[in-house]
Design a protein around this motif. Structure first.
Motif, PDB file in Angstrom:
ATOM      1  N   ARG A  16       0.803  -1.223   0.000  1.00  0.00           N
ATOM      2  CA  ARG A  16       0.000   0.000   0.000  1.00  0.00           C
ATOM      3  C   ARG A  16       0.838   1.276   0.000  1.00  0.00           C
ATOM      4  NH1 ARG A  16      -4.851  -1.181   4.400  1.00  0.00           N
ATOM      5  NH2 ARG A  16      -6.341  -2.084   2.924  1.00  0.00           N
ATOM      6  N   LEU A  17       2.156   1.145  -0.086  1.00  0.00           N
ATOM      7  CA  LEU A  17       3.007   2.325  -0.012  1.00  0.00           C
ATOM      8  C   LEU A  17       2.678   3.328  -1.109  1.00  0.00           C
ATOM      9  CD1 LEU A  17       6.506   0.827   0.888  1.00  0.00           C
ATOM     10  CD2 LEU A  17       5.001   2.182   2.353  1.00  0.00           C
ATOM     11  N   SER A  18       2.425   2.851  -2.310  1.00  0.00           N
ATOM     12  CA  SER A  18       2.133   3.750  -3.420  1.00  0.00           C
ATOM     13  C   SER A  18       0.718   4.296  -3.364  1.00  0.00           C
ATOM     14  CB  SER A  18       2.340   3.025  -4.751  1.00  0.00           C
ATOM     15  OG  SER A  18       1.422   1.958  -4.884  1.00  0.00           O
ATOM     16  N   ASP A  22       1.189  11.540  -1.591  1.00  0.00           N
ATOM     17  CA  ASP A  22       2.492  12.201  -1.554  1.00  0.00           C
ATOM     18  C   ASP A  22       2.308  13.583  -2.163  1.00  0.00           C
ATOM     19  OD1 ASP A  22       5.084  13.054  -1.664  1.00  0.00           O
ATOM     20  OD2 ASP A  22       5.756  11.565  -3.138  1.00  0.00           O
ATOM     21  N   SER A  25       4.736  15.351  -4.540  1.00  0.00           N
ATOM     22  CA  SER A  25       4.865  14.891  -5.920  1.00  0.00           C
ATOM     23  C   SER A  25       3.604  15.155  -6.743  1.00  0.00           C
ATOM     24  CB  SER A  25       5.181  13.384  -5.948  1.00  0.00           C
ATOM     25  OG  SER A  25       6.385  13.103  -5.274  1.00  0.00           O
ATOM     26  N   GLY A  82      -3.141   8.225  -3.161  1.00  0.00           N
ATOM     27  CA  GLY A  82      -1.971   8.284  -4.035  1.00  0.00           C
ATOM     28  C   GLY A  82      -2.284   8.601  -5.477  1.00  0.00           C
ATOM     29  N   GLN A  85      -0.233  11.862  -7.087  1.00  0.00           N
ATOM     30  CA  GLN A  85       1.109  11.710  -7.640  1.00  0.00           C
ATOM     31  C   GLN A  85       1.132  10.814  -8.881  1.00  0.00           C
ATOM     32  OE1 GLN A  85       0.467  10.769  -4.362  1.00  0.00           O
ATOM     33  NE2 GLN A  85       1.391   8.768  -3.891  1.00  0.00           N
ATOM     34  N   GLN A  86       0.186   9.864  -8.962  1.00  0.00           N
ATOM     35  CA  GLN A  86       0.121   9.012 -10.147  1.00  0.00           C
ATOM     36  C   GLN A  86      -0.233   9.837 -11.388  1.00  0.00           C
ATOM     37  OE1 GLN A  86       0.938   5.924 -10.612  1.00  0.00           O
ATOM     38  NE2 GLN A  86      -0.051   5.337 -12.535  1.00  0.00           N
ATOM     39  N   HIS A 118      -7.459   3.913  -7.559  1.00  0.00           N
ATOM     40  CA  HIS A 118      -6.534   3.720  -6.444  1.00  0.00           C
ATOM     41  C   HIS A 118      -7.269   3.265  -5.182  1.00  0.00           C
ATOM     42  CE1 HIS A 118      -2.367   5.397  -7.441  1.00  0.00           C
ATOM     43  NE2 HIS A 118      -2.985   5.119  -8.586  1.00  0.00           N
ATOM     44  N   GLN A 148      -4.485  -2.246 -11.778  1.00  0.00           N
ATOM     45  CA  GLN A 148      -3.179  -1.612 -11.946  1.00  0.00           C
ATOM     46  C   GLN A 148      -2.941  -1.246 -13.414  1.00  0.00           C
ATOM     47  OE1 GLN A 148      -0.876  -4.778 -10.191  1.00  0.00           O
ATOM     48  NE2 GLN A 148      -0.619  -3.659  -8.243  1.00  0.00           N
TER      49      GLN A 148
END
Length: 289
Positions: A16-18, A22, A25, A82, A85-86, A118, A148
């Motif tokens: 789940r980090l992504s 952020d 970014s 997220g 940033q994507q 996401h 994804q």
């Protein structure tokens, strides 16, 4: 007694980090793309596609440290999973809407689509880590891979994507996952289970007094829990996907192994240091000590 079980795997946090916002970014997309109306959550009206008056040239919020005091509570609740940033760094290759104003309108419309994708990745990552749903893991992996793939589409393809149809397919898998996990927990339970009446998917519990309630294994998908009193409630292995936690009082509640919780829900709620959270979640700054 409740037999404590660890339903997750150690890899869940890494997967789940992504999916964590952020802002450094991102091109301030939530501050431009989304509309809001003057209310208890926002101090003013803002149209979709119009930059917030507090957005600086470098895409940072000029009043970030005092949002709640200035009447922008809604900003402190929001979570993009997220997607910001994507869209900023992948979909548009790091070229912002000020550098390329011809792409601005499209970028602002792509952002909410990416956020939905996401959010699905967040839920599917959790589903894949739930061992009692192992029989569904192949199907979950397939759905995760397809989601994804969709996040890597070019802007025009994202604009034409039928997100509702994809969400419906994923939701079917998530419901099956929930049933398997909650049934497994019920089987492992030692001792009598209290009968809970009036609970279920989409139930209206606005302002309800559920202080100290035993809500283990319950299905509260899409439940309206606005301003409900859940102080000291036991929500372990309870399905909370889409439940509305605005101003829900979670002080002292146990959410350690609840299903499909999001940071967005916690940010909207009230809690304190005694609220028990799953390890991958942050305690909101506005919660009491």
């Amino acid at each position: 007694m409740f037999e404590k079980q660890d339903y997750s795997t150690p890899s869940l946090d890494n997967s789940r980090l992504s999916l964590r916002a952020d802002c450094e970014s991102c091109f301030g997309l939530c501050c431009v793309s989304l509309p809001f109306a003057a209310s208890v959550d926002f101090a003013m009206d803002k149209d979709a596609g119009k930059p917030c008056q507090n957005l600086r040239e470098e895409f940072r919020c000029g009043v970030h440290d005092s949002l709640r005091e200035r009447g922008f509570r809604g900003c402190t609740v929001y979570d993009c999973f997220g997607a910001g940033q994507q869209v900023s760094q992948f979909t548009y290759n790091g070229r912002d809407w000020r550098q390329a104003p011809e792409s601005a309108k499209q970028m602002f419309e792509v952002f909410p689509i990416m956020r939905q994708l996401h959010e699905l990745l967040w839920y599917l990552s959790e589903a894949l880590a739930l061992q009692p749903a192992q029989a569904l893991h192949d199907s979950i992996r397939e759905a995760l891979g397809e989601t994804q793939r969709l996040t890597r589409l070019r802007p025009a393809s994202l604009m034409n994507l039928d997100v509702a149809a994809h969400r419906a397919n994923v939701n079917s898998l998530l419901m099956q996952t929930s049933e398997l996990v909650r049934e497994d927990a019920r089987r492992r339970h030692k001792g009598p289970l209290k009968q809970r009446k009036g609970l279920g998917r989409g139930v209206d519990l606005i302002g309800a007094n559920l202080k100290g309630a035993d809500l283990r294994y319950a299905n509260l998908r899409g439940a309206y829990l606005i301003a409900a009193d859940l102080r000291g409630a036991d929500l372990r292995v309870c399905d909370l996907i889409g439940a509305d936690f605005r101003d829900t009082d979670l002080r002292g509640a146990d959410l350690t192994s609840c299903l499909f919780l999001t940071q967005f829900q916690l940010n909207a709620a009230k809690g304190n240091a005694d609220t028990k959270l799953p390890p991958s979640f942050a305690r909101p700054d506005h919660w009491s000590a």
